[in-house]
Scaffold this active site. Structure first.
Site, short mmCIF file in Angstrom:
data_model
loop_
_atom_site.label_atom_id
_atom_site.label_comp_id
_atom_site.label_asym_id
_atom_site.label_seq_id
_atom_site.Cartn_x
_atom_site.Cartn_y
_atom_site.Cartn_z
CD GLU A 130 -2.62 1.61 0.19
OE1 GLU A 130 -3.52 0.83 -0.12
OE2 GLU A 130 -2.37 2.66 -0.45
N GLY B 30 -6.42 1.43 4.36
CA GLY B 30 -7.89 1.52 4.41
C GLY B 30 -8.52 1.93 3.10
N GLY B 31 -7.69 2.41 2.15
CA GLY B 31 -8.20 2.70 0.81
C GLY B 31 -9.18 3.86 0.74
CB THR B 32 -11.56 4.72 -2.00
OG1 THR B 32 -10.55 4.49 -2.98
CG2 THR B 32 -12.42 5.88 -2.42
CG HIS C 88 -49.04 2.71 13.94
ND1 HIS C 88 -49.07 3.39 12.74
CD2 HIS C 88 -49.58 3.54 14.89
CE1 HIS C 88 -49.62 4.58 12.94
NE2 HIS C 88 -49.94 4.70 14.23
C1 FAD Z 1 -16.57 10.53 -2.47
C2 FAD Z 1 -16.90 9.06 -2.43
C3 FAD Z 1 -17.96 8.61 -1.67
C4 FAD Z 1 -18.26 7.26 -1.61
N1 FAD Z 1 -19.32 6.85 -0.86
C5 FAD Z 1 -19.63 5.55 -0.81
C6 FAD Z 1 -20.71 5.09 0.00
O1 FAD Z 1 -21.38 5.86 0.68
N2 FAD Z 1 -20.97 3.77 0.05
C7 FAD Z 1 -20.23 2.87 -0.68
O2 FAD Z 1 -20.51 1.68 -0.62
N3 FAD Z 1 -19.23 3.27 -1.47
C8 FAD Z 1 -18.90 4.58 -1.53
N4 FAD Z 1 -17.84 4.98 -2.30
C9 FAD Z 1 -17.11 3.97 -3.09
C10 FAD Z 1 -16.16 3.16 -2.20
O3 FAD Z 1 -15.32 4.04 -1.50
C11 FAD Z 1 -15.35 2.20 -3.05
O4 FAD Z 1 -16.24 1.41 -3.81
C12 FAD Z 1 -14.52 1.27 -2.19
O5 FAD Z 1 -13.64 1.97 -1.37
C13 FAD Z 1 -13.74 0.34 -3.12
O6 FAD Z 1 -12.82 -0.36 -2.42
P1 FAD Z 1 -11.70 -1.21 -3.13
O7 FAD Z 1 -11.46 -2.30 -2.18
O8 FAD Z 1 -12.03 -1.59 -4.50
O9 FAD Z 1 -10.45 -0.24 -3.29
P2 FAD Z 1 -9.98 1.07 -2.58
O10 FAD Z 1 -10.66 1.28 -1.29
O11 FAD Z 1 -10.04 2.16 -3.57
O12 FAD Z 1 -8.45 0.75 -2.25
C14 FAD Z 1 -7.48 0.58 -3.22
C15 FAD Z 1 -6.12 0.79 -2.60
O13 FAD Z 1 -5.13 0.35 -3.53
C16 FAD Z 1 -4.01 1.19 -3.41
N5 FAD Z 1 -3.22 1.08 -4.63
C17 FAD Z 1 -3.49 1.61 -5.86
N6 FAD Z 1 -2.52 1.29 -6.74
C18 FAD Z 1 -1.61 0.56 -6.06
C19 FAD Z 1 -0.38 -0.06 -6.41
N7 FAD Z 1 0.11 0.02 -7.64
N8 FAD Z 1 0.31 -0.72 -5.44
C20 FAD Z 1 -0.19 -0.82 -4.19
N9 FAD Z 1 -1.35 -0.28 -3.80
C21 FAD Z 1 -2.06 0.41 -4.72
C22 FAD Z 1 -4.62 2.57 -3.20
O14 FAD Z 1 -3.69 3.46 -2.59
C23 FAD Z 1 -5.81 2.25 -2.29
O15 FAD Z 1 -5.47 2.38 -0.93
C24 FAD Z 1 -17.49 6.33 -2.35
C25 FAD Z 1 -16.40 6.76 -3.11
C26 FAD Z 1 -16.11 8.11 -3.16
C27 FAD Z 1 -14.94 8.57 -3.98
#
Ligand code: FAD
Length: 456
Positions: free
Chosen positions: A32, A37-39, A436
């Site tokens: 990472e 914790g990602g997005t 209700h």
């Molecule tokens: C503003 C916003 C609001 C949102 N609200 C909601 C909501 O209310 N409810 C909901 O369900 N979803 C919501 N989402 C969507 C949700 O956040 C994502 O669907 C979810 O986080 C996806 O998770 P993921 O596991 O696919 O990857 P992510 O959580 O995106 O994690 C991917 C990780 O991979 C890492 N990475 C990338 N490239 C590399 C590499 N080459 N080497 C190593 N690591 C790398 C990144 O740094 C990141 O930490 C929202 C998104 C946004 C932008």
């Protein structure tokens, strides 16, 4: 430590997979480059929903007089809102760190960006790492559209807009999908002027018309300006303000610009071509029903696979892939019911088919809808905006799809979702006693709008 499994990305699927695989005895490396914790935790669900709550508090306070409560002048301290948001994000991130540490010696977190240099061989921080199994969970990032002048003005994306501590006087938002809508209403309630410019004819374009219209009515009633059916073709700085022009000729000039026009996968410099991993034309990793990529031993989960981009979907990917890696099942990615909620107020919650999709696919259905304001509890709460809609299969009486626009509709949806999962008839709701006065009573009334369930 040699690895059995490499997980690339600490998103909503990567973290639980890494943790559970380590607990099951595999030697795991998790890569990472950003914050753990990602997005979702850092720039997605957690911070937005925290700020949406602040915006709602302001809105409720402003309207409190309707319920006989006087609160005086309402003002929003955006810096305090951002501090609260940051504190909650820090708390969740610390939780992820603790989880990963708690997984013991078999799990090692490597703070670097990973890139394939060969089959099941990656490079990060100048070192090479190989493993029998590689799992991609690299997520997605905001898309930057090709719009003339965009590289010459300052603009926010969905991440940077959440660090603004001084209220924009007028926020123009490019994009009327769920991210644009959530931020639009949030900043309006903080006190900014807001204009949303949407290429499609309606906000939330994947929804049926009356669903989009319900949220458009609310937005207009709160003073949000909507410019619909208008693709932004040019932006330009004019004396520190941002001029935005659409193909229809319409223009707006705001103090700030937020670009929220979708997300692209983080696969462009992952080196997938060196590892035999096929991407689709938009850069998403191609996977089969068991999350297998075109490269032996390489799997992909979460947003980078192009599936519905939600945290719960990524988490569910982890659940299924874990079982596949444990040889308990072969697949399960396809055919899942993926619910969603847009956290506007009222919320827009959905599961299954829209009426438009049912028509396009030639699926037989019966449909019922009713205004949310006809639910007794909604009247008592003074939360009357919205509409409830459900589609059922006339042959089995199962729910084919539901769209709920209403106060806390995201919670309400789960009553219908469980019926959908269990394959039960919608009649179950008619035959059950529902407390209700609750909002859930509205679902019973909705189903009884269908002739076959009517008591007359
Ligand atoms: C503003 C916003 C609001 C949102 N609200 C909601 C909501 O209310 N409810 C909901 O369900 N979803 C919501 N989402 C969507 C949700 O956040 C994502 O669907 C979810 O986080 C996806 O998770 P993921 O596991 O696919 O990857 P992510 O959580 O995106 O994690 C991917 C990780 O991979 C890492 N990475 C990338 N490239 C590399 C590499 N080459 N080497 C190593 N690591 C790398 C990144 O740094 C990141 O930490 C929202 C998104 C946004 C932008």
């Amino acid at each position: 430590m040699q690895s059995d499994v490499i997980v690339v990305g600490s998103g909503q699927a990567g973290v639980p997979l890494a943790e559970r695989l380590a607990e099951a005895g595999r030697r795991v490396k998790l890569f990472e480059p950003g914050q753990l914790g990602g997005t979702c935790i850092n720039v997605g669900c957690t911070p937005t929903k925290t700020m949406v709550a602040s915006a709602r508090a302001a809105h409720v306070a402003r309207g409190a007089e309707r319920l006989g409560v006087r609160v005086g002048t309402v003002s929003v301290d955006l810096s305090a809102v951002v501090d609260r948001k940051n504190a909650i994000v820090d708390q969740w991130r610390a939780g992820v760190e603790r989880r990963l540490e708690g997984a013991g010696d078999r799990l090692k977190v490597v703070g670097g960006k990973a890139r394939f240099v060969g089959e099941r061989l990656i490079e990060a921080g100048g070192q090479r790492y190989g493993a029998e199994t590689v799992i991609l969970n690299v997520g997605a990032r905001p898309r930057v559209p090709k719009v003339s002048g965009l590289d010459e003005v300052e603009w926010f994306d969905s991440s940077s807009v959440m660090d603004v501590r001084e209220l924009p006087q007028h926020l123009t938002i490019m994009g009327g999908g769920y991210i644009g809508c959530e931020f639009g209403q949030m900043f309006r309630r903080f006190g900014a002027e807001v204009t949303i410019m949407q290429r499609g004819l309606h906000l939330l374009p994947g929804e049926d018309l009356e669903i989009s219209k319900a949220i458009e009515d609310v937005f207009r009633s709160e003073g949000i300006k909507l410019i619909l059916g208008a693709e932004v073709v040019e932006v330009a700085d004019e004396g520190g303000r941002v001029n935005v022009r659409c193909d229809s000729g319409q223009r707006t000039q705001g103090s700030h610009l937020l670009v929220a026009v979708g997300r692209v996968p983080n696969t462009d410099d992952l080196g997938c071509e060196r590892a035999g991993i096929k991407l689709d034309e938009r850069g998403f990793v191609q996977v089969d029903d068991g999350f297998r990529t075109s490269a032996e031993g390489v799997y992909a989960v979460g947003d980078c696979t192009g599936g519905p981009q939600y945290t719960h979907n990524a988490w569910d990917d982890h659940r299924i892939l874990y079982d596949i890696l444990m040889e308990r099942r072969r697949g399960g990615r396809e055919g899942r019911i993926v619910p969603s909620t847009v956290f506007t107020d009222p919320q827009v919650a959905r599961a299954g088919l829209t009426e438009r999709q049912a028509k396009e696919c030639g699926i037989d259905y019966e449909v019922a809808s009713m205004p949310f304001g006809q639910v007794a509890r909604a009247v008592e709460l003074d939360e009357k905006s919205g509409v409830l809609k459900v589609l059922i299969d006339p042959a089995t009486e199962r729910i084919l799809g539901a769209a709920l626009v209403g106060y806390e509709a995201g919670e309400l949806l789960h009553t219908l979702l469980m019926l959908m999962h269990s394959g039960a008839s919608a009649r179950t709701l008619v035959n059950a006693q529902i407390v209700h006065p609750t909002l859930a009573e509205g679902l019973q009334t909705l189903i009884m709008r269908l002739d076959r369930f009517s008591l007359t």
